[in-house]
Design a protein around this motif. Structure first.
Motif, PDB file in Angstrom:
ATOM      1  N   ILE A  41       0.839  -1.202   0.000  1.00 33.13           N
ATOM      2  CA  ILE A  41       0.000   0.000   0.000  1.00 33.13           C
ATOM      3  C   ILE A  41       0.873   1.251   0.000  1.00 33.13           C
ATOM      4  N   ASN A  42       1.910   1.265   0.812  1.00 33.54           N
ATOM      5  CA  ASN A  42       2.808   2.427   0.856  1.00 33.54           C
ATOM      6  C   ASN A  42       3.550   2.617  -0.457  1.00 33.54           C
ATOM      7  N   ALA A  43       3.932   1.534  -1.108  1.00 37.71           N
ATOM      8  CA  ALA A  43       4.652   1.614  -2.378  1.00 37.71           C
ATOM      9  C   ALA A  43       3.747   2.096  -3.511  1.00 37.71           C
ATOM     10  N   ALA A  44       2.442   1.880  -3.380  1.00 31.90           N
ATOM     11  CA  ALA A  44       1.504   2.276  -4.427  1.00 31.90           C
ATOM     12  C   ALA A  44       1.426   3.792  -4.563  1.00 31.90           C
ATOM     13  N   ASN A  45       1.737   4.517  -3.498  1.00 30.56           N
ATOM     14  CA  ASN A  45       1.743   5.981  -3.521  1.00 30.56           C
ATOM     15  C   ASN A  45       0.433   6.523  -4.105  1.00 30.56           C
ATOM     16  N   ILE A  46      -0.662   6.056  -3.552  1.00 32.95           N
ATOM     17  CA  ILE A  46      -1.998   6.415  -4.026  1.00 32.95           C
ATOM     18  C   ILE A  46      -2.318   7.857  -3.651  1.00 32.95           C
ATOM     19  N   LYS A  47      -2.831   8.595  -4.613  1.00 28.86           N
ATOM     20  CA  LYS A  47      -3.239   9.977  -4.391  1.00 28.86           C
ATOM     21  C   LYS A  47      -4.763  10.036  -4.405  1.00 28.86           C
ATOM     22  N   THR A  48      -5.337  10.763  -3.471  1.00 33.45           N
ATOM     23  CA  THR A  48      -6.787  10.936  -3.425  1.00 33.45           C
ATOM     24  C   THR A  48      -7.121  12.415  -3.595  1.00 33.45           C
ATOM     25  N   LEU A  49      -8.390  12.661  -3.875  1.00 32.69           N
ATOM     26  CA  LEU A  49      -8.845  14.039  -4.028  1.00 32.69           C
ATOM     27  C   LEU A  49      -8.932  14.724  -2.676  1.00 32.69           C
ATOM     28  N   LEU A  50      -8.670  16.006  -2.680  1.00 32.21           N
ATOM     29  CA  LEU A  50      -8.873  16.813  -1.484  1.00 32.21           C
ATOM     30  C   LEU A  50     -10.373  16.977  -1.259  1.00 32.21           C
ATOM     31  N   PRO A  51     -10.811  17.222  -0.026  1.00 32.44           N
ATOM     32  CA  PRO A  51     -12.245  17.395   0.239  1.00 32.44           C
ATOM     33  C   PRO A  51     -12.888  18.470  -0.646  1.00 32.44           C
ATOM     34  N   GLU A  52     -12.172  19.561  -0.910  1.00 33.70           N
ATOM     35  CA  GLU A  52     -12.724  20.618  -1.770  1.00 33.70           C
ATOM     36  C   GLU A  52     -12.927  20.113  -3.196  1.00 33.70           C
ATOM     37  N   GLU A  53     -11.969  19.318  -3.684  1.00 33.74           N
ATOM     38  CA  GLU A  53     -12.078  18.762  -5.030  1.00 33.74           C
ATOM     39  C   GLU A  53     -13.247  17.784  -5.126  1.00 33.74           C
ATOM     40  N   LYS A  54     -13.446  17.008  -4.081  1.00 27.18           N
ATOM     41  CA  LYS A  54     -14.585  16.081  -4.055  1.00 27.18           C
ATOM     42  C   LYS A  54     -15.903  16.836  -4.129  1.00 27.18           C
ATOM     43  N   GLU A  55     -16.001  17.919  -3.381  1.00 26.06           N
ATOM     44  CA  GLU A  55     -17.228  18.722  -3.389  1.00 26.06           C
ATOM     45  C   GLU A  55     -17.466  19.351  -4.752  1.00 26.06           C
ATOM     46  N   GLN A  56     -16.403  19.842  -5.390  1.00 28.22           N
ATOM     47  CA  GLN A  56     -16.543  20.416  -6.731  1.00 28.22           C
ATOM     48  C   GLN A  56     -17.023  19.368  -7.718  1.00 28.22           C
ATOM     49  N   LEU A  57     -16.455  18.178  -7.660  1.00 30.33           N
ATOM     50  CA  LEU A  57     -16.857  17.090  -8.545  1.00 30.33           C
ATOM     51  C   LEU A  57     -18.308  16.698  -8.295  1.00 30.33           C
TER      52      LEU A  57
END
Length: 84
Positions: free
Chosen positions: A54-70
């Motif tokens: 999981i740490n090696a995957a370096n997964i990026k998620t949306l910020l809460p503001e970006e989620k709300e915009q989407l």
């Protein structure tokens, strides 16, 4: 205070340890248990491998503001095109 863990307790401490939530004494008891229990030793190895993966995957998620915009954009699209 008991020094030896049961397997279900060892699994719980192993999971806590994965997220750095286990105390020093819990980790010590877990290490003692893992020395004598092959099943829990296997669980600990799999848990470590999972954490590393999981740490090696370096997964990026949306910020809460970006989620709300989407979410707002999707709701607007649904509102504008109800049959689509």
């Amino acid at each position: 205070m008991k020094f030896f863990l049961k397997c279900d307790e060892a699994v719980h401490v192993c999971d806590k340890s994965q997220y750095n939530e286990a105390s020093f004494f819990e980790k010590l008891k877990l290490k003692m248990h893992i020395l004598i229990c092959a099943l829990c030793r296997g669980h600990a190895k799999r848990n470590t491998k999972l954490t590393e993966t999981i740490n090696a995957a370096n997964i990026k998620t949306l910020l809460p503001e970006e989620k709300e915009q989407l979410k707002s954009r999707l709701q607007q699209e649904i509102k504008n095109n109800p049959q689509a």
